[in-house]
Design a protein around this motif. Structure first.
Motif: not given
Length: 352
Positions: A154-163
């Motif tokens: 979930p942390k990674g998905k959020k980070l990649f979504y923002e990018l």
DNA sequence: AATCCGGGGCG
DNA sequence: CGCCCAGGATT
């Protein structure tokens, strides 16, 4: 030049000519996007053509029987996609007046449509500025920007979504989304990408630091369970019928057809199989067994199935008390949706 | 947050 | 054999 502009510039001369790129009809794009979930373009393409021909619009799709849709989906896998499509189609007829929605917020509410697919349909059909985030996009962003956060948390998905949202070209979201996915599929491939010919090589973090093969980071997983299926082929010669059962919910191949079976957690010899309580309940004590095929290994994403096919004869009159199976005419067998394991067996043994 | 859900292609 | 594929639903 910006990352986004470089990606779009790469796209125009390098893109594949794919049929769903010639339309903005959200229904057609929906068909293609669901088919392509976790599925390579080459594998999905023939299914796409069949679905467009069989169901040219949302009304014909919604009016079909689930079993008919599953049969057309046969062999493609992840069959919940087909079942969910049918539910979504009915929802479009009932709640959207038969007009397929094009906004992200409407699309995300339909069965089988998640964040990726809603963004894809909304951007491709109506140019809504929502970024797609699929396996290709994760890979391109993690390599180019050197993101070592795992893509499947979930942390990674959020980070990649923002990018991904930051990189999205808000003036031309459809073209940009197509571009970055195609770039991931053809140039920034998972294995052995040819970075020498990549227009982004001089500014790519992974290329410059020799980390192309270690990005993106993905948390491992996938422990496979072994299951042993003993399938019973029961022919009724007089009527030209064969025994068939429909699989239930909460397991693989929901609502699809197979032969009556006994499942075990460990392999059994034929004599052991005949002595099981399950065998006696199904066929009675006098039944005879003949091996048709030695165990065939069938690999799914989370399990290994070892399937043995056996011919059963001389079953007792009071067998099938629980209605475990029905008899289906051999000529009608083709109309039923069956998993690969079953229809490949029927084909190999000339029963179809 | 982790697990389940298919089948195919590739090194 | 292990990895990945135009992911989503369920627990």
């Amino acid at each position: 030049m910006s990352f986004s502009q470089e990606i779009i510039n790469w796209y125009h001369p390098n893109k594949r000519d794919l049929p769903w790129r010639h339309t903005t009809d959200p229904y057609i794009i929906w068909l293609s996007e669901i088919i392509l979930q976790q599925t390579r373009v080459e594998q999905g393409l023939p299914y796409f053509y069949r679905f467009v021909e069989q169901y040219p619009n949302i009304a014909t799709f919604a009016a079909a029987e689930e079993g008919e849709i599953l049969r057309l989906w046969q062999g493609l896998g992840y069959y919940s996609r087909a079942r969910n499509m049918h539910k979504a189609a009915k929802m479009v007829m009932d709640n959207h007046d038969g007009i397929f929605p094009t906004t992200y917020d409407s699309l995300i509410k339909l069965n089988g449509i998640g964040g990726y697919t809603a963004a894809a349909i909304a951007s491709f059909s109506a140019n809504e500025a929502k970024p797609v985030l699929d396996g290709n996009v994760f890979r391109v962003l993690s390599r180019y920007f050197g993101i070592e956060e795992a893509i499947n948390t979930p942390k990674g998905k959020k980070l990649f979504y923002e990018l991904a949202l930051e990189m999205l070209d808000k003036e031309q979201p459809a073209i940009y989304n197509q571009s970055i996915m195609e770039f991931g599929a053809l140039q920034c491939k998972p294995q052995n990408p040819d970075c020498q010919i990549c227009p982004l090589r001089t500014s790519c973090y992974a290329k410059q630091t020799n980390k192309v093969n270690s990005l993106p980071v993905k948390i491992k997983g996938r422990i496979s369970k072994d299951r042993y299926f003993y399938y019973f082929v029961i022919m009724d010669e007089k009527s030209g019928s064969i025994a068939i059962r429909k699989r239930g919910p909460k397991d693989i191949w929901e609502n699809m057809y197979e032969f009556p079976l006994i499942e075990q957690a460990a392999p059994l010899s034929i004599s052991e199989l005949k002595n099981t309580k399950e065998f006696n309940e199904l066929f009675g004590r006098g039944a005879e067994l003949h091996i048709i095929s030695t165990p065939k290994k069938h690999i799914l994403s989370h399990q290994n199935i070892y399937a043995t096919f056996l011919e059963v004869s001389k079953i007792s009159k009071d067998s099938n008390k629980k209605g475990e199976w029905d008899y289906v005419l051999l000529k009608d067998l083709d109309t039923l949706a069956k998993p690969k394991l079953i229809f490949a067996f029927l084909r190999d043994y000339n029963l179809q």
